[in-house]
Design an enzyme around this catalytic site. Structure first.
Site, mmCIF file in Angstrom:
data_model
loop_
_atom_site.group_PDB
_atom_site.id
_atom_site.type_symbol
_atom_site.label_atom_id
_atom_site.label_comp_id
_atom_site.label_asym_id
_atom_site.label_seq_id
_atom_site.Cartn_x
_atom_site.Cartn_y
_atom_site.Cartn_z
ATOM 1 N N SER A 79 -15.355 -11.316 -20.955
ATOM 2 C CA SER A 79 -15.246 -11.534 -19.306
ATOM 3 C C SER A 79 -14.967 -12.019 -18.918
ATOM 4 O O SER A 79 -15.024 -13.717 -19.229
ATOM 5 C CB SER A 79 -16.706 -11.430 -19.079
ATOM 6 O OG SER A 79 -16.609 -11.442 -17.811
ATOM 7 N N GLU A 94 -15.655 -14.052 -16.920
ATOM 8 C CA GLU A 94 -16.738 -15.309 -16.776
ATOM 9 C C GLU A 94 -16.749 -16.231 -17.432
ATOM 10 O O GLU A 94 -17.130 -17.043 -17.361
ATOM 11 C CB GLU A 94 -18.479 -14.904 -16.563
ATOM 12 C CG GLU A 94 -18.846 -13.887 -15.139
ATOM 13 C CD GLU A 94 -18.139 -14.523 -13.885
ATOM 14 O OE1 GLU A 94 -19.226 -15.544 -14.145
ATOM 15 O OE2 GLU A 94 -17.791 -14.804 -12.724
ATOM 16 N N TYR A 151 -24.754 -15.798 -18.001
ATOM 17 C CA TYR A 151 -24.310 -14.640 -18.319
ATOM 18 C C TYR A 151 -22.941 -15.410 -19.128
ATOM 19 O O TYR A 151 -22.452 -14.554 -20.002
ATOM 20 C CB TYR A 151 -23.906 -13.696 -17.117
ATOM 21 C CG TYR A 151 -23.283 -12.588 -17.878
ATOM 22 C CD1 TYR A 151 -23.255 -11.196 -18.258
ATOM 23 C CD2 TYR A 151 -21.852 -12.653 -17.269
ATOM 24 C CE1 TYR A 151 -22.596 -10.228 -18.785
ATOM 25 C CE2 TYR A 151 -20.920 -11.691 -16.960
ATOM 26 C CZ TYR A 151 -21.141 -10.405 -17.686
ATOM 27 O OH TYR A 151 -19.672 -9.529 -17.857
#
Ligand code: GDR
Length: 331
Positions: free
Chosen positions: A127, A129, A151
């Site tokens: 991701s 992120e 996460y």
């Protein structure tokens, strides 16, 4: 007939990917957790060709059994606690499923292995992120990671573990570093869908306003259907590798609101949007903008849905579904 096993089959990407793979003639198996999982029934109704298998990313033996049962050509690991905000409240669970879960499914793939001529190919849903507090803009496959949430940290673990299995065991394992991708199937907790669904409900008189957190963050938003196609392409190459998948355009939440409210015929969104601190995050990712040159050159992948088209298709789908719910309630 090729066989694919998808974890996270009940999520947005699992549903898109299953549909595309069935369309390509694959036999598709979706892994679901728990007895009588109602979401399992929902995806089964949506895609009758799909077969469900039991398995849990927290339980290695269940994963070995699932891989053994399916004997897949390709495994797509899309299962995760994927809502960044929730990961701050449940960091340990997130670490276990989003992080260690990757190690467990990699172990299952390594142990079951496939045949010498046809070893199992593995896709990991990495991701954007992971870039978090970005070190450079735009971000590419060589940009250093600086995750800003449990996460993001768990995804970095999964990403490096996938690389490590590729290098240690010669596994055909790829990570797709996917930037935000949205669409009609997006969960209502994510900001784009929360906005398009909220506007549809305001339009129909079902709610007065939308409560949001930080409106200043910038995201590189693409269409989920395009992004699952990139996953598949990664597993069809001669050599496994990692790829950034992004549109190369970034927009603030404010811009999303501008486009979405204008589409619905409102001059301004300000009267309809309130701030709620509950949606602010302890640490924020301010800016994401991906450089997908490698995916374009090596995979021949390009996004097909523009930002305004994405907003429009989400809003129109929400309007239609809210209208049909209203009609069926009246009956
Ligand atoms: P993100 O998606 O965290 O980028 O992760 P999300 O839509 O949740 O947030 C995007 C940005 O919007 C801001 N925001 C709000 N977000 C939500 N959910 N709800 C709100 O009310 C709200 N108000 C403002 C957030 O602070 C953030 O800056 C998504 C997930 O799909 C991940 O699983 C995936 O890995 C990444 O995208 C790429």
């Amino acid at each position: 007939m090729k066989r694919a096993l998808i974890t996270g089959i009940t999520g947005q990407d699992g549903r898109h990917l299953a549909e595309q793979l069935v369309g390509k003639g694959y036999q598709v198996f979706g892994m679901v957790r728990g007895q009588n999982n109602p979401k399992g029934q929902m995806v089964q109704d949506e895609n009758p060709a799909l077969e469900l298998v039991d398995g849990d990313l927290q339980d290695l033996s269940s994963l070995i059994a699932a891989v053994e049962q399916v004997q897949p050509d390709e495994v797509y690991n899309l299962g995760a606690i994927s809502f960044v905000q929730l990961s701050f409240k449940q960091p340990e669970l997130t670490g276990d499923i989003t992080g260690l879960g990757v190690l467990r499914i990699l172990e299952a793939v390594r142990i079951v292995g496939g045949t010498v001529d046809n070893p199992i190919r593995f896709y990991q849903a990495s991701s954007s992120e992971m870039f978090g507090k970005v070190r450079e803009t735009p971000q590419n496959e060589r940009t250093a990671f600086h995750p800003r949430s449990p996460y993001g940290v768990a995804k970095v673990f999964g990403h490096y573990m996938t690389m490590n299995y590729r290098e240690s065991y010669d596994l055909y394992a790829c990570s797709g570093i996917l930037f935000n991708h949205e669409g009609e199937k997006r969960g209502l907790e994510f900001v784009t869908r929360k906005i398009t669904n909220g506007i549809a409900r305001i339009k129909l008189g079902l709610q007065d306003s939308i409560s949001l957190g930080n409106l200043e963050s910038q995201r590189d938003w693409g269409y989920a259907g395009d992004y699952v196609d990139a996953m598949w392409r990664m597993l069809q190459q001669d050599e496994p590798d990692d790829y950034v998948v992004a549109t190369g355009e970034t927009h603030t939440i404010r811009e999303f609101l501008d486009v979405a409210f204008a589409l619905a015929g409102y001059e301004s969104w300000e009267p309809y949007v309130t701030h709620d601190v509950r949606f602010d995050r302890p640490a924020e990712v301010d800016l994401l903008l991906g450089d997908a040159t490698k995916a374009k050159e090596k995979l021949g992948w390009t996004p097909t849905v523009s930002f305004p088209e994405l907003v429009e298709r989400m809003y129109l789908a929400d309007l239609k579904s809210e209208q049909s719910t209203m009609r069926s309630r009246r009956r």
